[in-house]
Each structure stands twice: as C-alpha cells, then as structure tokens.
Design a protein around this motif. Structure first.
Motif, PDB file in Angstrom:
ATOM      1  N   TRP A  88      11.860  89.502  38.689  1.00 19.83           N
ATOM      2  CA  TRP A  88      11.624  88.229  39.388  1.00 19.83           C
ATOM      3  C   TRP A  88      12.678  88.014  40.467  1.00 19.83           C
ATOM      4  O   TRP A  88      12.357  87.643  41.597  1.00 19.83           O
ATOM      5  N   GLN A  89      13.931  88.264  40.118  1.00 17.23           N
ATOM      6  CA  GLN A  89      15.016  88.093  41.086  1.00 17.23           C
ATOM      7  C   GLN A  89      14.878  89.068  42.260  1.00 17.23           C
ATOM      8  O   GLN A  89      15.090  88.701  43.417  1.00 17.23           O
ATOM      9  N   MET A  90      14.503  90.295  41.959  1.00 15.66           N
ATOM     10  CA  MET A  90      14.360  91.308  43.015  1.00 15.66           C
ATOM     11  C   MET A  90      13.207  90.958  43.951  1.00 15.66           C
ATOM     12  O   MET A  90      13.322  91.097  45.174  1.00 15.66           O
ATOM     13  N   ILE A  91      12.094  90.494  43.387  1.00 11.17           N
ATOM     14  CA  ILE A  91      10.938  90.117  44.218  1.00 11.17           C
ATOM     15  C   ILE A  91      11.288  88.917  45.091  1.00 11.17           C
ATOM     16  O   ILE A  91      10.943  88.863  46.278  1.00 11.17           O
ATOM     17  N   SER A  92      12.004  87.939  44.510  1.00 10.04           N
ATOM     18  CA  SER A  92      12.370  86.723  45.247  1.00 10.04           C
ATOM     19  C   SER A  92      13.251  87.032  46.448  1.00 10.04           C
ATOM     20  O   SER A  92      13.178  86.372  47.487  1.00 10.04           O
ATOM     21  N   SER A  93      14.108  88.046  46.309  1.00  8.01           N
ATOM     22  CA  SER A  93      15.036  88.391  47.399  1.00  8.01           C
ATOM     23  C   SER A  93      14.562  89.576  48.231  1.00  8.01           C
ATOM     24  O   SER A  93      15.294  90.071  49.086  1.00  8.01           O
ATOM     25  N   ASN A  94      13.331  90.031  47.962  1.00 12.55           N
ATOM     26  CA  ASN A  94      12.771  91.206  48.650  1.00 12.55           C
ATOM     27  C   ASN A  94      13.752  92.389  48.607  1.00 12.55           C
ATOM     28  O   ASN A  94      14.058  93.019  49.617  1.00 12.55           O
ATOM     29  N   HIS A  95      14.239  92.660  47.424  1.00 11.10           N
ATOM     30  CA  HIS A  95      15.214  93.721  47.168  1.00 11.10           C
ATOM     31  C   HIS A  95      14.662  95.076  47.616  1.00 11.10           C
ATOM     32  O   HIS A  95      13.452  95.309  47.614  1.00 11.10           O
ATOM     33  N   TRP A  96      15.561  96.003  47.983  1.00 10.19           N
ATOM     34  CA  TRP A  96      15.120  97.307  48.459  1.00 10.19           C
ATOM     35  C   TRP A  96      14.313  98.066  47.400  1.00 10.19           C
ATOM     36  O   TRP A  96      13.446  98.882  47.735  1.00 10.19           O
ATOM     37  N   LYS A  97      14.570  97.794  46.113  1.00 11.41           N
ATOM     38  CA  LYS A  97      13.817  98.463  45.045  1.00 11.41           C
ATOM     39  C   LYS A  97      12.344  98.038  45.063  1.00 11.41           C
ATOM     40  O   LYS A  97      11.454  98.814  44.726  1.00 11.41           O
ATOM     41  N   VAL A  98      12.111  96.779  45.473  1.00  5.17           N
ATOM     42  CA  VAL A  98      10.734  96.279  45.573  1.00  5.17           C
ATOM     43  C   VAL A  98      10.016  96.990  46.720  1.00  5.17           C
ATOM     44  O   VAL A  98       8.862  97.415  46.589  1.00  5.17           O
ATOM     45  N   ILE A  99      10.699  97.106  47.840  1.00  3.36           N
ATOM     46  CA  ILE A  99      10.119  97.811  49.002  1.00  3.36           C
ATOM     47  C   ILE A  99       9.813  99.261  48.635  1.00  3.36           C
ATOM     48  O   ILE A  99       8.735  99.791  48.948  1.00  3.36           O
ATOM     49  N   LEU A 100      10.758  99.905  47.923  1.00  5.61           N
ATOM     50  CA  LEU A 100      10.563 101.295  47.510  1.00  5.61           C
ATOM     51  C   LEU A 100       9.402 101.412  46.519  1.00  5.61           C
ATOM     52  O   LEU A 100       8.584 102.344  46.610  1.00  5.61           O
ATOM     53  N   ALA A 101       9.307 100.453  45.586  1.00  6.24           N
ATOM     54  CA  ALA A 101       8.223 100.472  44.597  1.00  6.24           C
ATOM     55  C   ALA A 101       6.859 100.394  45.275  1.00  6.24           C
ATOM     56  O   ALA A 101       5.916 101.095  44.898  1.00  6.24           O
ATOM     57  N   LYS A 102       6.746  99.558  46.299  1.00  9.08           N
ATOM     58  CA  LYS A 102       5.491  99.434  47.041  1.00  9.08           C
ATOM     59  C   LYS A 102       5.139 100.735  47.755  1.00  9.08           C
ATOM     60  O   LYS A 102       3.969 101.130  47.812  1.00  9.08           O
ATOM     61  N   MET A 103       6.163 101.389  48.265  1.00  7.37           N
ATOM     62  CA  MET A 103       5.929 102.651  48.976  1.00  7.37           C
ATOM     63  C   MET A 103       5.508 103.769  48.014  1.00  7.37           C
ATOM     64  O   MET A 103       4.632 104.579  48.320  1.00  7.37           O
ATOM     65  N   LEU A 104       6.130 103.793  46.822  1.00  9.30           N
ATOM     66  CA  LEU A 104       5.854 104.855  45.861  1.00  9.30           C
ATOM     67  C   LEU A 104       4.569 104.622  45.059  1.00  9.30           C
ATOM     68  O   LEU A 104       3.973 105.568  44.552  1.00  9.30           O
ATOM     69  N   ASN A 105       4.154 103.363  44.976  1.00  2.00           N
ATOM     70  CA  ASN A 105       3.042 102.990  44.096  1.00  2.00           C
ATOM     71  C   ASN A 105       1.767 103.831  44.282  1.00  2.00           C
ATOM     72  O   ASN A 105       1.168 104.268  43.299  1.00  2.00           O
TER      73      ASN A 105
END
Length: 502
Positions: free
Chosen positions: A369-386
């Motif tokens: 939740w915290q990572m999504i709220s701050s648009n963390h780089w792990k979220v961006i990477l997860a979207k790319m890898l998905n």
C-alpha cells in the motif's frame, strides 16, 4: 423461559469444550440461562455461574476475563459484600450499580448476559475488538443467544436458511465477517456494542465504544523515541494484567517479533514461563523452529516445540472442521489448533502475539500500500515485469513462486482505485470468481454493491487514503473476523484460554 428450557441441556452440550469444569442453569418464567465454565480466576464453587446477587433480582452469565476487576471491586466494597474472589461477581455488582453505562469501564475480553428481573430487561455485550464471540437470534416469539452458532441451532434445528451474501463473502475472504453469519436470521454482535431486550422497549443495539479514526496522518506531539517508550510501557502494563491467573499460564512463541516481545515482557514478571511453538520438519520453507529456539534460549523459558508431520495435518484438519460451527478456511488455524492442543496438556492460559500486525502494519499488503501510494520504483518495475510473469508458477510454497505471486499482485493492485484496492488486498479470490461459484438461485437473492454494503455495515473507511485508515479497516475486518476467531476457536476447542496483550 421454562418452555424453551427443554433445549437448554442440548444447547449447553455444544459448549462442553469451552467450559469443561462446571455447568449451571437458571430457569425463570421468561428466561433460561445456561453456562459452561472454564475455571481461571477463583476456581472454587463460590464463582460458579449463572451468578445471582444477594437479593436474587439480578443474574449474570459471562465468558472471558475482566483484568481491572480488583480496581472495580475497590469502588464497590463499601456497598456490597463479596462471597468470592472472582471477576464474575465484581462484574455482576458493577452492572447492578452502573447499568449499561458501566460497560465502558471494563478492561478485558468478554461476552456476557445480564438480566434485571425487576425491570424484566436483558443486557448483552461484547468486548471492544471482538475477542470473544456472541451470536443471537430474534423473532416475535423468542430471543436466543450464545457463544457458538450451534448453540442457537440446537433450538432452531431445521429452520435455518443459508444467507447467500454471507456465502459470497466467505468465498472471497475465507471467513464470515460480523454481523453476518451463515444463516439469514442469526447475527453476530459487532465488537464494542451491547443489546437491550425487554418486553416494554423491545430490541435495541447501541455502541459503548468506537475506534477513533483520524482523516489525516499527522505528526505526533511527541518524538519518535518518546513514542517508542510509551508503546513499551503500555504493552508491558497490558502483559502484566494478563498474567493474573489461578491456574498454570504460558505463552506462544513463534520466534517472530510479536510473540518474542510478549515472551520477553512476560518473563520479566513470571520467572517460570512456559513457551510453545509449532514446527514443520517436512517443509523447511515454513519451519521457523530455529527462531523460537533462539528467543527461548535468550529469555531462558521452559520451551516446547510441537513438530507437525504431513501425516498429522489431515487428522488435525478433521478436528478443526468438526469444531467450527460455520465455515472458516484460514489454513493457519491447523497449526494454531495443534499448538493449543499441545499447550493444554500443561497449561490452561496462554498469551499470544495476535493483533500486532493490524496495529503496526505487519503484513506485506501494508508495505505494498505504501509503495503504491508513493509510486515506488518497485511498483513501476512490477508493472513492467507483469506481462512476462504469467508463464511462471505462483504460490506461497517456495521463494521463486512466492516472489512471482507478490510481483503479479502488486502490479494488479496498483491499477485499482483506493476503494477497490483495500478489499482486493484482503481477498483470497475475486468478487467475480466467488460470485460464479454460487447457484443461480443464490445469485438472484444478492443485490447492491458488495464493497459498499460491507463497508457501511462494519463501519469501514470505504475509500482509505493512507496507511492509517487501512490499519483502521484491518482492525475491524481482518483482526475481529479472522485472526481473533482463529485464536478463540482453536483454543476453546482444546479448553484453553488465549489472551492477546496487543
């Protein structure tokens, strides 16, 4: 009351593991009370239930513990003469003196029924967070209540209709959130509420406690270090209160942060502390025995590790399913049951670390939740890898497959609105998939927005904007309906009392 008392013994039989030490009944013209007792504080007959006052006008049956009973007793000593050293008698006279307004004075966990014969009024209440259960049924003919669903179905055998909305909720979460039960006409009293039943005023539900929620996450008036010290003081006081017992007491110790803290604080005040953990020698990925052994050695507790082999899991599962009176599918209840079963051979009371994850953000979903709220780089990477992760296996049973599962879930949840994201993070299966499992006849009975109905009924933040509001929802949904149900059911099936200091 006497007419319906014919079913009372059958009803009480369903509670024999909750109360193996003593049975008692009270029969009045308009009332029948039944109680089965697990003796913890004052194990003498002076504390048996149902309990009546000296005038025989007030009557109480009670499940749980009142930790501040000695403080409350001090306020009453000038007016009442006590025959026992029990918290039950203190609760009885406290309610006589203060009525339903006195419920908010109670520090403990409980469900109770208090009958005022003079005013022909029944009061029932459940503790603030729902540690102890309370089911009820109300129609024009009668009012029934009990600690288990089957306690009520002993009276209404064959008359209970399955609630499609409850089944739909169960298939999504693996548990049935209060106030819903498996049956349409049977409800669970929500935590922090009490019921008044009388011939003159009818049936009414009120709140005596509401968890406060702040809309904004604000900076505290005290420093981080001061907050740490305050938290430690509060928790130590909480643990001390829960060490009061007239029977053997110990603690569950998994080796994780929560149970280790409870063990360390309990050891400060109880030299001969027994601790118990569960291990899975056939599955090294899930086995945490080495951590619990480390903590037990550090605090020098009398430690017992319960090893569960694959062959034993099915046997324990059968026992779990036999005890639950409505569907419940949190798989960790199997290990919890085994832990309670082993601990009960030596103890009658155990402290547990339950509740800390929902208070302090201990789940992976809170980090997500915290990572999504701050648009963390792990979220961006997860979207790319998905798009590429679909060809790989995903499960909780190995490091790689679990990593894949988490990446895909993070990517999926990041695209949702906050109102949809919270429930998506709590669900085991999606709303659409679960709906598809229902028979068309059941589907036709369900209407309205599921998320909205659940949020408004439970008092959740429907559109949580930050982690604080997410934790608020977890306390009311996950803690009360999953974690505390698991602790209560697994322990009571083995006649063991579990106390939760967090």
């Amino acid at each position: 009351g006497r007419v319906y008392a014919i079913n009372l013994q059958k009803s009480m039989e369903t509670l024999k593991s909750r109360g193996p030490d003593q049975r008692g009944t009270l029969l009045k013209e308009r009332l029948s009370f039944g109680h089965t007792r697990l003796s913890i504080i004052d194990v003498s007959d002076n504390a048996k239930q149902p309990m009546s006052d000296s005038s025989n006008k007030y009557h109480l049956i009670f499940n749980g513990e009142i930790y501040n009973f000695l403080e409350l007793k001090g306020r009453l000593a000038h007016k009442y003469s006590f025959k026992s050293n029990s918290d039950t008698e203190v609760l009885l006279y406290h309610l006589i003196e203060n009525g339903s307004q006195g419920i908010s004075d109670l520090n403990g966990f409980f469900s109770f029924a208090f009958f005022d014969e003079e005013n022909n009024e029944l009061t029932l209440a459940r503790d603030r967070f729902g540690i102890k259960p309370l089911y009820y049924f109300n129609d024009n003919d009668k009012f029934l209540f009990g600690s288990e669903l089957r306690t009520l179905t002993s009276y209404n055998s064959g008359q209970n209709t399955i609630d499609p909305f409850s089944v739909w909720a169960y298939l999504q979460f693996n548990y049935l959130p209060a106030p819903f039960s498996l049956y349409k006409d049977v409800k669970k009293l929500l935590p922090g509420k009490f019921i008044k039943v009388s011939k003159s005023k009818g049936f009414d539900i009120s709140s005596y406690y509401k968890l406060p929620v702040s809309i904004e996450e604000k900076e505290s008036d005290i420093s981080y270090k001061e907050a740490c010290n305050k938290t430690k003081d509060l928790l130590e006081e909480s643990v001390k209160k829960r060490l009061v017992s007239d029977v053997p007491l110990g603690a569950f110790l998994s080796g994780g942060i929560d149970s280790s803290i409870i063990t360390g604080l309990a050891k400060k005040h109880k030299e001969d502390l027994n601790t118990f953990s569960v291990g899975f020698p056939d599955h090294s990925f899930f086995d945490e025995t080495k951590y619990s052994q480390l903590v037990a050695s550090h605090f020098k507790t009398n430690h017992t590790s319960v090893d569960i082999r694959d062959g034993e899991l099915l046997e324990i599962l059968e026992k779990c399913l036999d005890y639950y009176s409505e569907p419940f599918a949190d798989s960790s209840s199997i290990a919890y049951y085994a832990l309670c079963q082993k601990a009960r051979k030596d103890l009658k009371v155990c402290l547990s670390g339950d509740g800390a994850d929902e208070l302090f953000g201990g789940y992976m979903k809170h980090q997500a939740w915290q990572m999504i709220s701050s648009n963390h780089w792990k979220v961006i990477l997860a979207k790319m890898l998905n798009p590429f992760m679909g060809i790989m296996p995903e499960s909780r049973h190995g490091n790689l497959s679990n990593f894949n599962r988490r990446i895909r879930k993070l990517a999926s949840n990041s695209s949702l609105k906050p109102s949809e994201r919270y429930f998506a993070m709590c669900r085991i299966s999606s709303m659409q998939e679960s709906y598809g499992y229902l028979h068309p006849d059941m589907q036709s009975e369900i209407s309205g927005d599921f998320n909205q109905k659940l949020s408004s009924t439970l008092g959740l933040r429907q559109n949580p904007q930050n982690l604080n509001q997410t934790l608020f929802n977890d306390l009311k949904l996950v803690l009360s309906n999953d974690m505390l149900v698991k602790a209560d059911q697994s322990s009571m099936a083995n006649s063991l009392e579990v106390r939760v200091p967090f």
